[in-house]
Design a protein around this motif. Structure first.
Motif, PDB file in Angstrom:
ATOM      1  N   ALA A   9       7.364 -14.289 -22.771  1.00 34.79           N
ATOM      2  CA  ALA A   9       6.706 -14.646 -24.113  1.00 34.79           C
ATOM      3  C   ALA A   9       7.571 -13.996 -25.248  1.00 34.79           C
ATOM      4  CB  ALA A   9       5.305 -14.457 -24.282  1.00 34.79           C
ATOM      5  N   ALA A  10       7.921 -12.744 -25.240  1.00 33.44           N
ATOM      6  CA  ALA A  10       8.706 -11.959 -26.460  1.00 33.44           C
ATOM      7  C   ALA A  10      10.026 -12.596 -26.460  1.00 33.44           C
ATOM      8  CB  ALA A  10       8.273 -10.523 -26.166  1.00 33.44           C
ATOM      9  N   LEU A  11      10.628 -12.928 -25.343  1.00 39.37           N
ATOM     10  CA  LEU A  11      12.008 -13.418 -25.334  1.00 39.37           C
ATOM     11  C   LEU A  11      12.066 -14.567 -24.677  1.00 39.37           C
ATOM     12  CD1 LEU A  11      13.262  -9.743 -23.719  1.00 39.37           C
ATOM     13  CD2 LEU A  11      13.341 -10.541 -26.348  1.00 39.37           C
ATOM     14  N   PRO A  12      11.523 -15.772 -25.546  1.00 46.46           N
ATOM     15  CA  PRO A  12      11.683 -17.308 -24.902  1.00 46.46           C
ATOM     16  C   PRO A  12      13.105 -17.752 -24.978  1.00 46.46           C
ATOM     17  CG  PRO A  12      11.003 -17.024 -27.279  1.00 46.46           C
ATOM     18  CD  PRO A  12      11.151 -15.719 -26.758  1.00 46.46           C
ATOM     19  N   HIS A  13      14.127 -17.094 -25.374  1.00 48.05           N
ATOM     20  CA  HIS A  13      15.474 -17.452 -25.247  1.00 48.05           C
ATOM     21  C   HIS A  13      16.181 -17.207 -23.863  1.00 48.05           C
ATOM     22  CE1 HIS A  13      15.585 -13.549 -27.090  1.00 48.05           C
ATOM     23  NE2 HIS A  13      16.557 -13.492 -26.657  1.00 48.05           N
ATOM     24  N   LEU A  14      15.344 -16.402 -23.313  1.00 50.93           N
ATOM     25  CA  LEU A  14      15.911 -15.995 -21.861  1.00 50.93           C
ATOM     26  C   LEU A  14      14.931 -16.814 -20.733  1.00 50.93           C
ATOM     27  CD1 LEU A  14      16.424 -12.250 -22.611  1.00 50.93           C
ATOM     28  CD2 LEU A  14      18.100 -14.010 -22.729  1.00 50.93           C
ATOM     29  N   ASP A  15      15.417 -16.850 -19.782  1.00 53.40           N
ATOM     30  CA  ASP A  15      14.905 -17.408 -18.562  1.00 53.40           C
ATOM     31  C   ASP A  15      14.912 -16.291 -17.474  1.00 53.40           C
ATOM     32  OD1 ASP A  15      13.646 -19.156 -16.776  1.00 53.40           O
ATOM     33  OD2 ASP A  15      15.544 -20.053 -15.967  1.00 53.40           O
ATOM     34  N   ILE A  16      13.608 -15.990 -17.142  1.00 50.27           N
ATOM     35  CA  ILE A  16      13.450 -14.976 -16.018  1.00 50.27           C
ATOM     36  C   ILE A  16      12.823 -15.362 -14.915  1.00 50.27           C
ATOM     37  CG2 ILE A  16      12.158 -12.690 -15.645  1.00 50.27           C
ATOM     38  CD1 ILE A  16      12.090 -12.181 -18.770  1.00 50.27           C
ATOM     39  N   VAL A  17      13.622 -15.239 -13.539  1.00 53.05           N
ATOM     40  CA  VAL A  17      13.131 -15.928 -12.307  1.00 53.05           C
ATOM     41  C   VAL A  17      12.906 -14.709 -11.573  1.00 53.05           C
ATOM     42  CG1 VAL A  17      13.796 -17.245 -10.317  1.00 53.05           C
ATOM     43  CG2 VAL A  17      14.575 -17.831 -12.867  1.00 53.05           C
ATOM     44  N   CYS A  18      11.665 -14.845 -10.838  1.00 52.82           N
ATOM     45  CA  CYS A  18      11.268 -13.779  -9.915  1.00 52.82           C
ATOM     46  C   CYS A  18      10.976 -14.236  -8.583  1.00 52.82           C
ATOM     47  CB  CYS A  18       9.967 -12.731 -10.460  1.00 52.82           C
ATOM     48  SG  CYS A  18       9.675 -11.581  -9.409  1.00 52.82           S
ATOM     49  N   ASP A  19      11.453 -13.692  -7.494  1.00 47.23           N
ATOM     50  CA  ASP A  19      11.043 -14.194  -6.032  1.00 47.23           C
ATOM     51  C   ASP A  19      10.455 -13.114  -5.492  1.00 47.23           C
ATOM     52  OD1 ASP A  19      11.502 -16.987  -6.553  1.00 47.23           O
ATOM     53  OD2 ASP A  19      13.650 -16.708  -6.363  1.00 47.23           O
ATOM     54  N   GLN A  20       9.442 -13.175  -4.709  1.00 46.32           N
ATOM     55  CA  GLN A  20       9.097 -12.103  -3.640  1.00 46.32           C
ATOM     56  C   GLN A  20      10.007 -12.226  -2.408  1.00 46.32           C
ATOM     57  OE1 GLN A  20       5.046 -10.096  -3.286  1.00 46.32           O
ATOM     58  NE2 GLN A  20       5.381 -11.034  -1.133  1.00 46.32           N
ATOM     59  N   ILE A  21      10.710 -11.418  -1.976  1.00 49.52           N
ATOM     60  CA  ILE A  21      11.428 -11.884  -0.918  1.00 49.52           C
ATOM     61  C   ILE A  21      10.908 -11.095   0.376  1.00 49.52           C
ATOM     62  CG2 ILE A  21      13.673 -12.247  -2.178  1.00 49.52           C
ATOM     63  CD1 ILE A  21      14.932  -9.340  -1.126  1.00 49.52           C
ATOM     64  N   TRP A  22      10.021 -10.072   0.314  1.00 50.39           N
ATOM     65  CA  TRP A  22       9.566  -9.417   1.429  1.00 50.39           C
ATOM     66  C   TRP A  22       8.232  -8.654   0.960  1.00 50.39           C
ATOM     67  CZ3 TRP A  22      10.392  -4.045   3.210  1.00 50.39           C
ATOM     68  CH2 TRP A  22      10.422  -3.539   4.421  1.00 50.39           C
ATOM     69  N   HIS A  23       7.259  -8.737   2.187  1.00 54.88           N
ATOM     70  CA  HIS A  23       6.127  -8.214   2.154  1.00 54.88           C
ATOM     71  C   HIS A  23       5.760  -7.440   3.353  1.00 54.88           C
ATOM     72  CE1 HIS A  23       1.431  -8.374   1.751  1.00 54.88           C
ATOM     73  NE2 HIS A  23       1.619  -6.974   1.635  1.00 54.88           N
ATOM     74  N   SER A  24       5.705  -6.129   3.303  1.00 59.57           N
ATOM     75  CA  SER A  24       5.225  -5.452   4.618  1.00 59.57           C
ATOM     76  C   SER A  24       3.627  -4.864   4.360  1.00 59.57           C
ATOM     77  CB  SER A  24       5.987  -4.312   4.889  1.00 59.57           C
ATOM     78  OG  SER A  24       5.858  -3.713   6.093  1.00 59.57           O
ATOM     79  N   PRO A  25       2.686  -5.330   4.927  1.00 60.39           N
ATOM     80  CA  PRO A  25       1.299  -4.758   4.645  1.00 60.39           C
ATOM     81  C   PRO A  25       1.281  -3.528   5.082  1.00 60.39           C
ATOM     82  CG  PRO A  25       1.540  -7.194   5.616  1.00 60.39           C
ATOM     83  CD  PRO A  25       2.778  -6.604   5.809  1.00 60.39           C
ATOM     84  N   CYS A  26       0.267  -2.782   4.801  1.00 59.04           N
ATOM     85  CA  CYS A  26      -0.132  -1.447   5.285  1.00 59.04           C
ATOM     86  C   CYS A  26      -0.203  -1.729   6.934  1.00 59.04           C
ATOM     87  CB  CYS A  26      -1.440  -1.279   4.717  1.00 59.04           C
ATOM     88  SG  CYS A  26      -2.139   0.549   5.147  1.00 59.04           S
ATOM     89  N   VAL A  27       0.193  -0.597   7.447  1.00 62.10           N
ATOM     90  CA  VAL A  27       0.160  -0.711   9.105  1.00 62.10           C
ATOM     91  C   VAL A  27      -0.778   0.545   9.493  1.00 62.10           C
ATOM     92  CG1 VAL A  27       1.557  -0.326  11.103  1.00 62.10           C
ATOM     93  CG2 VAL A  27       2.173  -1.934   9.199  1.00 62.10           C
ATOM     94  N   VAL A  28      -1.535   0.143  10.499  1.00 60.91           N
ATOM     95  CA  VAL A  28      -2.157   1.124  10.808  1.00 60.91           C
ATOM     96  C   VAL A  28      -1.904   1.449  12.594  1.00 60.91           C
ATOM     97  CG1 VAL A  28      -4.679   2.178  11.757  1.00 60.91           C
ATOM     98  CG2 VAL A  28      -4.202   1.388   9.513  1.00 60.91           C
ATOM     99  N   PHE A  29      -1.281   2.582  13.023  1.00 66.52           N
ATOM    100  CA  PHE A  29      -0.709   2.700  14.370  1.00 66.52           C
ATOM    101  C   PHE A  29      -1.696   2.702  15.543  1.00 66.52           C
ATOM    102  CE2 PHE A  29       3.728   3.846  12.549  1.00 66.52           C
ATOM    103  CZ  PHE A  29       3.975   2.639  12.620  1.00 66.52           C
ATOM    104  N   ASP A  30      -1.483   2.546  16.655  1.00 69.38           N
ATOM    105  CA  ASP A  30      -2.624   2.531  17.777  1.00 69.38           C
ATOM    106  C   ASP A  30      -2.848   3.962  17.989  1.00 69.38           C
ATOM    107  OD1 ASP A  30      -3.492   1.375  20.366  1.00 69.38           O
ATOM    108  OD2 ASP A  30      -1.942   2.972  21.285  1.00 69.38           O
ATOM    109  N   PRO A  31      -4.236   4.117  18.143  1.00 70.62           N
ATOM    110  CA  PRO A  31      -4.796   5.442  18.384  1.00 70.62           C
ATOM    111  C   PRO A  31      -4.295   6.232  19.540  1.00 70.62           C
ATOM    112  CG  PRO A  31      -6.397   3.961  17.541  1.00 70.62           C
ATOM    113  CD  PRO A  31      -5.207   3.150  17.730  1.00 70.62           C
ATOM    114  N   ALA A  32      -4.393   5.457  20.741  1.00 72.38           N
ATOM    115  CA  ALA A  32      -3.771   6.082  22.036  1.00 72.38           C
ATOM    116  C   ALA A  32      -2.436   6.677  21.943  1.00 72.38           C
ATOM    117  CB  ALA A  32      -4.099   5.121  22.948  1.00 72.38           C
TER     118      ALA A  32
END
Length: 410
Positions: free
Chosen positions: A309-332
């Motif tokens: 909004a502050a810089l309308p003369h520029l084009d900003i493209v954002c892509d999320q390329i990876w998501h690794s959720p929080c992991v809980v490992f095996d208790p045993a």
């Protein structure tokens, strides 16, 4: 008598592998699916075949070396990590996990221990994501995070695809990774952080991993000469880039245990006297709590909207390329690692992984855990990366103990 790994043999294996792709500063450059990566694979294969292990490669380039059990119908217990490195990587990241797993098999073989269940050593394809993104690609295909076609279609900076390199190296003719049956998975790794060293602990009992999101952000402006173009009349993408970097760092510092990183920045055309036409940047956000990371994601996207909004003369493209959720490992498995460290007299503490590992994806399908050992000054992804021989041996010893417990051989 408690059986132990051969510390000198493990260290010799690590140092011999380090010669392949060795760098002048003492590190390693074996980026995924390069000729040096392939040479490292072939050395690993030779060591496995020296033990009469059956080596197979699936269609994603993941390598498995099988130590047969008495009941061949049972899914194998799998141990390992990866052999690929960063361009300026070290000798231990990933490699320790593979070669310590091989050392465990050597010890089982020498002591005539044949488990009921097979044990397999794995080297996953492209864990690092240095040449091809995203990281943890081979394990991601196994876990169903990516399809095989998606992985094969990823390109490096020269436009070469994963599929082309798998085909060139003869690594794409095996079975589908998704069809692999695994009983449980355990991975030894250097910590890649300073906690264990700071607290003088030898073993990290890894209970899980923090959540992570990666983004690719490109800011498009207008290329122009740096001299004749007045500042007020420029469409300079750097104006937005500096603000985005500030926001990433602020979001990362705004909460305990959060991290925000801009690791790559590339201007095009990249000339000293040319205002860039566009600038590419990577963004990495992390937090141990999934809900908190979601809040960070929302703040980051809102910040991008404000900058747009502050810089309308520029084009900003954002892509999320990876998501690794929080992991809980095996208790045993966690208990097996903790008990092994305790029984073998190693100081230890529970720890949450701050980095991504193949184990995070494997945990989506099968019971999984990890073991950490210290690395000097917490440095990794760096040619100065170092772990002491005695720490490598301790980690492999704890791995052996946990494997014996899981297999019912202790």
């Amino acid at each position: 008598m408690t059986i132990q790994i051969n510390a000198d043999r493990l260290w010799a294996s690590l140092m011999e592998m380090a010669q392949i792709g060795g760098t002048e500063k003492g590190g390693c450059n074996r980026q995924a699916l390069t000729d040096t990566d392939f040479a490292g694979r072939m050395l690993f294969r030779q060591w496995c075949e020296d033990l009469d292990l059956k080596v197979t490669v699936d269609a994603a380039g993941n390598m498995f070396a099988r130590y047969e059990g008495t009941d061949t119908s049972l899914p194998p217990l799998v141990i390992g990590s990866h052999l690929d490195t960063q361009a300026t990587g070290g000798k231990f990241d990933g490699v320790l996990g593979v070669l310590a797993a091989l050392e465990v098999i050597r010890v089982l073989h020498e002591n005539g221990l044949t488990p009921q269940r097979p044990v397999e050593v794995v080297s996953w394809m492209n864990e690092e994501g240095a040449r091809f993104t995203p990281p943890m690609m081979g394990s991601g295909v196994y876990a169903g995070v990516f399809t095989l076609d998606e992985a094969r279609g990823r390109t490096d900076d020269d436009g070469v695809t994963v599929g082309e390199e798998l085909d060139r190296l003869g690594l794409s003719v095996g079975p589908a990774p998704m069809d692999k049956e695994i009983y449980k998975y355990l991975e030894l790794h250097i910590e890649q952080g300073p906690v264990l060293e700071a607290e003088d602990k030898v073993i990290g009992v890894v209970t899980g991993a923090q959540a992570m999101r990666w983004y690719e952000v490109t800011v498009h402006g207008q290329e122009a000469h740096a001299g004749p173009t007045p500042m007020a009349l420029r469409k300079d993408p750097m104006k937005a880039v500096t603000q985005i970097i500030d926001q990433v760092l602020e979001i990362g510092a705004s909460r305990p245990d959060s991290c925000g990183t801009v690791g790559r920045l590339q201007a095009s055309p990249g000339s000293v006297n040319v205002i860039p036409a566009n600038v590419y940047m990577s963004v990495d956000l992390r937090n141990p709590n999934e809900e908190t990371l979601t809040q960070m994601d929302q703040e980051f996207r809102a910040a991008l909207e404000d900058i747009r909004a502050a810089l309308p003369h520029l084009d900003i493209v954002c892509d999320q390329i990876w998501h690794s959720p929080c992991v809980v490992f095996d208790p045993a498995l966690i208990n097996s690692v903790r008990d092994s460290a305790q029984a073998r007299g190693y100081s230890h503490r529970d720890i949450v992984s701050g980095a991504g590992h193949d184990a995070l994806y494997v945990a989506r399908r099968v019971p999984t855990s990890m073991i950490f050992i210290p690395c000097r000054d917490g440095i990794s992804h760096n040619e100065a990366e170092h772990s002491e021989p005695e720490h490598c041996a301790a980690g492999a010893d704890v791995l052996l103990g946990a494997i014996l417990d899981t297999l019912g051989l202790n």
